[in-house]
Write an enzyme that holds these catalytic residues in place. Structure first.
Site, short mmCIF file in Angstrom:
data_model
loop_
_atom_site.label_atom_id
_atom_site.label_comp_id
_atom_site.label_asym_id
_atom_site.label_seq_id
_atom_site.Cartn_x
_atom_site.Cartn_y
_atom_site.Cartn_z
N GLU A 8 7.37 118.22 0.97
CA GLU A 8 7.77 116.82 0.90
C GLU A 8 6.59 116.06 0.30
O GLU A 8 5.72 115.57 1.02
CB GLU A 8 8.13 116.28 2.29
CG GLU A 8 8.74 114.88 2.19
CD GLU A 8 8.85 114.21 3.53
OE1 GLU A 8 9.98 113.97 3.97
OE2 GLU A 8 7.80 113.93 4.14
N HIS A 38 0.93 113.21 7.36
CA HIS A 38 0.71 112.31 8.50
C HIS A 38 -0.44 112.84 9.38
O HIS A 38 -1.26 112.07 9.85
CB HIS A 38 1.99 112.18 9.35
CG HIS A 38 3.16 111.64 8.59
ND1 HIS A 38 3.09 110.49 7.82
CD2 HIS A 38 4.44 112.08 8.47
CE1 HIS A 38 4.27 110.26 7.26
NE2 HIS A 38 5.11 111.20 7.64
N GLU A 44 3.73 103.75 9.36
CA GLU A 44 5.19 103.92 9.31
C GLU A 44 5.87 103.78 10.67
O GLU A 44 7.06 103.47 10.73
CB GLU A 44 5.53 105.28 8.70
CG GLU A 44 5.04 105.37 7.25
CD GLU A 44 5.45 106.65 6.55
OE1 GLU A 44 6.57 107.13 6.78
OE2 GLU A 44 4.63 107.18 5.79
N GLU A 90 10.17 113.93 13.90
CA GLU A 90 8.94 113.84 13.10
C GLU A 90 8.12 112.63 13.50
O GLU A 90 8.57 111.49 13.31
CB GLU A 90 9.32 113.75 11.61
CG GLU A 90 8.11 113.62 10.69
CD GLU A 90 8.48 113.67 9.21
OE1 GLU A 90 9.66 113.48 8.88
OE2 GLU A 90 7.56 113.90 8.40
N ASP A 126 4.29 117.00 9.79
CA ASP A 126 4.07 116.68 8.37
C ASP A 126 2.55 116.63 8.16
O ASP A 126 1.86 115.80 8.75
CB ASP A 126 4.74 115.33 8.07
CG ASP A 126 4.62 114.92 6.61
OD1 ASP A 126 3.57 115.18 5.98
OD2 ASP A 126 5.58 114.30 6.10
N ARG A 182 -0.67 113.26 -0.30
CA ARG A 182 0.79 113.43 -0.37
C ARG A 182 1.24 114.04 -1.69
O ARG A 182 2.37 113.90 -2.11
CB ARG A 182 1.53 112.11 -0.10
CG ARG A 182 2.84 112.38 0.59
CD ARG A 182 3.52 111.22 1.21
NE ARG A 182 4.25 111.71 2.38
CZ ARG A 182 5.01 110.98 3.16
NH1 ARG A 182 5.18 109.70 2.92
NH2 ARG A 182 5.61 111.51 4.20
N HIS A 225 6.18 119.86 7.03
CA HIS A 225 6.15 119.27 5.69
C HIS A 225 4.80 119.62 5.08
O HIS A 225 3.76 119.22 5.59
CB HIS A 225 6.40 117.76 5.75
CG HIS A 225 7.86 117.42 5.83
ND1 HIS A 225 8.35 116.22 6.28
CD2 HIS A 225 8.96 118.17 5.46
CE1 HIS A 225 9.68 116.23 6.20
NE2 HIS A 225 10.06 117.41 5.73
C1 LER Z 1 8.20 109.70 5.98
O1 LER Z 1 6.87 109.38 5.76
C2 LER Z 1 8.36 111.16 6.16
O2 LER Z 1 7.42 111.89 6.27
C3 LER Z 1 9.72 111.64 6.18
O3 LER Z 1 9.76 113.01 6.32
C4 LER Z 1 10.47 110.95 7.31
O4 LER Z 1 11.67 110.44 6.89
MN MN Z 2 7.64 114.09 6.34
#
Ligand code: LER
Ligand code: MN
Length: 270
Positions: free
Chosen positions: A247, A189, A159, A153, A186, A218, A212
């Site tokens: 997530e 992100h 991060e 990921e 994700d 988020r 994700h």
């Molecule tokens: C952290 O920001 C994330 O997206 C998680 O899935 C990674 O550990």
């Molecule tokens: Mn993630």
């Protein structure tokens, strides 16, 4: 595409982006009631999961495991695959290997997210990427023994400074010998980093192995401002049939975040 919702079993990640935080049973009851296909688990370590208990819950609630995260190795121990100290890199790799084995037993892949670390201090970018590549070769082939990919990921710039977007990640992974490391995209992100989310997904193509499913803030999809139709269209275009796994932060409450997620899933995915 299939639906999944996250459960963290790691108390130190209480404020993290996971929908459920109150144990496997609580999460399985809610996930199955709402009609999710699977749960994604964030355990404190591989040996923290009672395998018989988890299998019993999955069978009873007709759920699968979508994936298992490894980030607790960073959250709890501050371990990473690119740490300056070789002994810590070793701890990180074995922590992840044990989670690959745990997940593999449930027919699921493990995720490398925050355990990738970052380059800092005396560790150059070149050195960190060499350590990351070496670990991915090893862990990717280890996951293949379970007939599962190993999910890498990329994260947003706050991060990690290793990879923040799909395309450079795909180029890096295509340069590895192992073909068993796939990209976890994700959408949180990506919303921060990508110029064009659809083009990024198309560039990832068949390397995209997990998603994700999160909105711009988020929160559950539908509670932020990401334009989700084009994203789902792009996933359809690349033939993605894996999970959209929520997530997301448990806001305003875990059950509402889960309910909003499944409603959005049915709205966008047919
Ligand atoms: C952290 O920001 C994330 O997206 C998680 O899935 C990674 O550990
Ligand atoms: Mn993630």
């Amino acid at each position: 595409m299939k639906s999944a919702v996250t459960v963290s079993l790691t108390p130190q990640a209480r404020s993290g982006p996971f929908v459920f935080h109150d144990g496997l049973e609580d999460a399985c009851i809610a996930a199955s009631k709402l009609g999710f296909d699977a749960i994604e688990i964030f355990p404190p370590a591989a040996n923290a999961i009672d395998i018989a208990e988890l299998q019993g819950l999955l069978d009873h609630h007709e759920l699968a495991v979508a994936a298992v995260g490894t980030g607790a190795g960073m959250v709890i121990h501050k371990w990473s695959l690119t740490h300056a100290d070789a002994a810590i890199r070793h701890e990180a790799r074995e922590f992840i290997r044990a989670i690959i084995d745990l997940a593999g037993g449930f027919g699921a892949p493990a995720i490398l997210g925050s355990m990738q670390g970052k380059h800092e201090g005396d560790v150059t970018r070149e050195q960190a990427l060499a350590w990351l590549a070496e670990a991915l070769e090893d862990l990717g082939e280890h996951a293949a023994q379970h007939h599962q990919p190993f999910l890498y990921e990329f994260l947003n710039r706050y991060e990690t400074n290793l990879f923040n977007r799909v395309e450079p990640t795909a180029t890096f992974l295509r340069g590895l010998k192992t073909k068993n490391v796939k990209i976890l995209a994700d959408l949180f992100h990506m919303n921060i980093e990508e110029e064009d989310m659809e083009a990024a997904i198309i560039a990832g193509g068949d390397l995209i192995g997990h998603v994700h499913f999160a909105d711009s803030n988020r929160q559950a999809v539908g509670l932020g401002h990401t334009m989700m139709h084009p994203v789902i269209d792009a996933l359809e275009k690349i033939g993605y049939t894996g999970y959209l796994s929520a997530e997301v932060l448990p806001l305003p409450f875990p059950l509402i975040a889960a309910q909003q997620t499944i409603e959005s899933f049915h709205h966008y995915v047919h």
